[in-house]
Design a protein around this motif. Structure first.
Motif, short mmCIF file in Angstrom:
data_model
loop_
_atom_site.label_atom_id
_atom_site.label_comp_id
_atom_site.label_asym_id
_atom_site.label_seq_id
_atom_site.Cartn_x
_atom_site.Cartn_y
_atom_site.Cartn_z
N GLN A 54 0.43 -1.24 0.28
CA GLN A 54 -0.32 -0.02 -0.09
C GLN A 54 1.27 0.97 0.20
OE1 GLN A 54 -2.31 -0.83 3.75
NE2 GLN A 54 -3.07 -2.24 2.46
N VAL A 55 1.16 1.93 -1.15
CA VAL A 55 2.28 2.97 -1.62
C VAL A 55 1.70 4.22 -1.74
CG1 VAL A 55 2.43 2.71 -3.58
CG2 VAL A 55 4.39 3.44 -2.25
N GLY A 56 1.66 5.36 -0.72
CA GLY A 56 2.22 6.41 -0.71
C GLY A 56 2.30 7.00 -2.75
N SER A 57 1.37 7.76 -2.95
CA SER A 57 1.45 8.16 -4.22
C SER A 57 2.34 9.14 -4.00
CB SER A 57 0.35 9.02 -5.00
OG SER A 57 0.75 10.76 -4.27
N ARG A 58 3.00 10.05 -2.82
CA ARG A 58 4.21 10.92 -3.10
C ARG A 58 5.75 10.06 -1.94
NH1 ARG A 58 1.80 14.55 1.21
NH2 ARG A 58 3.80 15.22 1.06
N PHE A 59 5.92 8.78 -1.80
CA PHE A 59 6.74 8.38 -1.69
C PHE A 59 7.55 8.75 -2.37
CE2 PHE A 59 8.89 4.33 -0.64
CZ PHE A 59 8.81 4.43 1.05
N TRP B 137 5.35 -12.13 -5.85
CA TRP B 137 3.96 -11.89 -6.47
C TRP B 137 4.32 -10.15 -5.30
CZ3 TRP B 137 1.46 -12.38 -10.79
CH2 TRP B 137 0.47 -11.68 -9.59
N ILE B 138 4.18 -9.18 -6.25
CA ILE B 138 3.52 -7.97 -5.68
C ILE B 138 1.96 -7.68 -5.78
CG2 ILE B 138 4.70 -5.50 -5.48
CD1 ILE B 138 7.00 -6.73 -5.82
N ASP B 139 1.78 -6.97 -5.14
CA ASP B 139 0.08 -6.88 -5.22
C ASP B 139 0.54 -5.47 -4.32
OD1 ASP B 139 -2.93 -8.04 -5.45
OD2 ASP B 139 -3.00 -6.25 -3.51
N TRP B 140 -0.28 -4.40 -5.69
CA TRP B 140 -0.42 -3.18 -5.29
C TRP B 140 -1.43 -2.11 -5.14
CZ3 TRP B 140 4.34 -0.77 -5.64
CH2 TRP B 140 5.44 -1.46 -5.97
N GLU B 141 -1.52 -1.28 -3.92
CA GLU B 141 -2.07 -0.64 -3.68
C GLU B 141 -1.96 0.47 -3.90
OE1 GLU B 141 -5.09 -1.40 -0.82
OE2 GLU B 141 -4.76 -3.59 -0.45
N LEU B 142 -2.64 2.25 -4.77
CA LEU B 142 -1.60 3.21 -4.62
C LEU B 142 -2.71 4.08 -3.03
CD1 LEU B 142 0.15 5.26 -5.38
CD2 LEU B 142 -1.76 6.10 -6.87
N PRO C 293 -3.37 8.11 -2.65
CA PRO C 293 -3.37 9.09 -2.62
C PRO C 293 -3.18 10.41 -1.75
CG PRO C 293 -5.14 8.27 -3.99
CD PRO C 293 -4.96 7.51 -2.59
N GLY C 294 -1.96 10.72 -1.85
CA GLY C 294 -1.49 11.99 -0.56
C GLY C 294 -0.73 11.99 -0.31
N SER C 295 -0.50 9.94 0.31
CA SER C 295 0.37 10.09 1.34
C SER C 295 2.00 10.29 0.74
CB SER C 295 0.10 8.17 1.91
OG SER C 295 0.51 8.21 2.84
N ASP C 296 3.03 9.77 1.83
CA ASP C 296 4.39 9.60 1.73
C ASP C 296 4.97 8.84 1.96
OD1 ASP C 296 4.03 10.39 4.03
OD2 ASP C 296 5.88 12.58 4.21
N GLU C 297 3.99 7.67 2.97
CA GLU C 297 4.74 6.37 3.25
C GLU C 297 4.28 5.23 2.91
OE1 GLU C 297 3.11 6.23 7.38
OE2 GLU C 297 1.36 5.58 6.35
N VAL C 298 4.75 4.10 2.82
CA VAL C 298 4.73 2.58 2.03
C VAL C 298 3.98 1.86 3.12
CG1 VAL C 298 6.69 2.03 2.18
CG2 VAL C 298 4.76 0.83 0.56
N LYS C 299 3.31 1.10 3.51
CA LYS C 299 2.89 -0.03 4.25
C LYS C 299 2.96 -1.80 3.29
CE LYS C 299 -0.04 2.22 7.54
NZ LYS C 299 -1.74 2.12 7.88
N ILE C 300 3.46 -2.77 4.09
CA ILE C 300 3.86 -3.59 2.76
C ILE C 300 4.38 -4.89 4.73
CG2 ILE C 300 5.58 -4.82 1.55
CD1 ILE C 300 7.19 -2.16 1.49
#
Length: 299
Positions: free
Chosen positions: A78-83, A129-134, A136-143
């Motif tokens: 779950q990655v922020g668009s500003r990471f 295997w990598i599953d992606w969720e964007l 918006p507006g976040s600068d962090e990532v949860k994995i």
């Protein structure tokens, strides 16, 4: 921090995080196993649970995986668009798996389809295997990292039911699979169920259901009720730890759903074994981290 330094920092964090997940179960799983152990009243079931906790103790002391089958690595991002490293994540994760395989160590489990050759480093075609969720507006990532072992993957299945089969068909599908193959997945199990309109969506949701903390409930009251009903029914079968019979069969049942076509209802099933190696980390823009699944853990 220069981009190359940041990239190396992310690889290092994720390599250590991946290795750590293979050696230490998340807080919620540990708590649930203790609860299930306390409920047992037969000597053999107690012995099995005691063996599990002894295994986990030795894994911690010896700094080795708690199960020899460290699975095929899957990441749910779950990655922020500003990471700042959003473009680097996939490459970093592949490198992190190679590093964790050598350093943890992790068993070599990735076999290339058709070639029937083990890659020797747990990286292969589309693996990890990598599953992606964007976000918006976040600068962090949860994995989330999940180790999909052979035993817990064996009962996995997805099927499109005839519409008249309805939710009763969903329940029958789950019970048929668990009573046929569940013993091979090292119970007590965590059951992930996906309900949707097509097989691939239901299958994906069933795996995502395994990422939820044990005991959380579906946001829809009827979904939450169905989770509890299936959990109660499976426990009444008394598969027990290791399949030797006991008070309970499962650690929990989680259902995730998506809207469906009026003429189809699909169900997917994924299972997690007692050594449910699922972990969650949050990484901020400065590459600081917090292990959300293992409170207070330091890599």
């Amino acid at each position: 921090m220069e981009q190359d330094i940041k990239r190396e920092r992310l690889i290092d964090i994720m390599a250590k995080f991946t290795g750590y997940a293979g050696k230490h179960l998340p807080d919620d799983v540990m708590q649930k196993l203790k609860e299930l152990r306390a409920e047992e009243n037969t000597p053999m079931a107690k012995i099995f649970y005691d063996a599990m906790f002894e295994d986990l103790k030795m894994a911690d002391e010896m700094d080795r995986p708690c199960c020899q089958d460290t699975g095929v690595i899957q990441y749910f991002v779950q990655v922020g668009s500003r990471f700042p490293l959003i473009d680097e994540i996939e490459g970093c994760l592949r490198e992190a798996v190679k590093r964790a395989t050598a350093e943890a160590p992790l068993r070599h489990n990735v076999v290339e389809i058709f070639d029937e050759k083990n890659t020797g480093n747990n990286v292969g075609t589309r693996i990890p295997w990598i599953d992606w969720e964007l976000v918006p507006g976040s600068d962090e990532v949860k994995i989330y990292v999940y180790m999909a072992g052979g035993g817990c993957s064996l009962p996995g299945m997805a099927k499109v039911l005839a519409p008249l089969e309805g939710y009763e068909g969903v329940v029958q599908f789950v019970f048929d699979q668990i009573t046929s193959y569940g013993i091979n997945a090292c119970p007590p199990l965590l059951i992930g169920i996906g309900i949707a309109g097509s097989a691939e969506v239901a299958a994906k949701l069933s795996k995502k259901a395994l990422l939820r903390p044990i005991g959380t409930r579906n946001s829809n009251p009827r979904g939450a009720e169905l989770e509890l009903m299936i959990e109660k029914g499976l426990n009444e079968i008394e598969i027990g730890p290791g399949g030797i019979t006991g008070k309970n069969s499962v650690m929990g049942v989680h259902i995730e759903q998506a809207g469906r076509h009026p003429s189809t209802i699909a169900v997917g099933l994924s299972t997690g074994c007692w050594a449910h190696r699922r972990a969650l980390i949050r990484i901020d823009a400065e590459l600081g981290y917090e292990m959300l699944s293992h409170k207070g853990a330091i890599l």
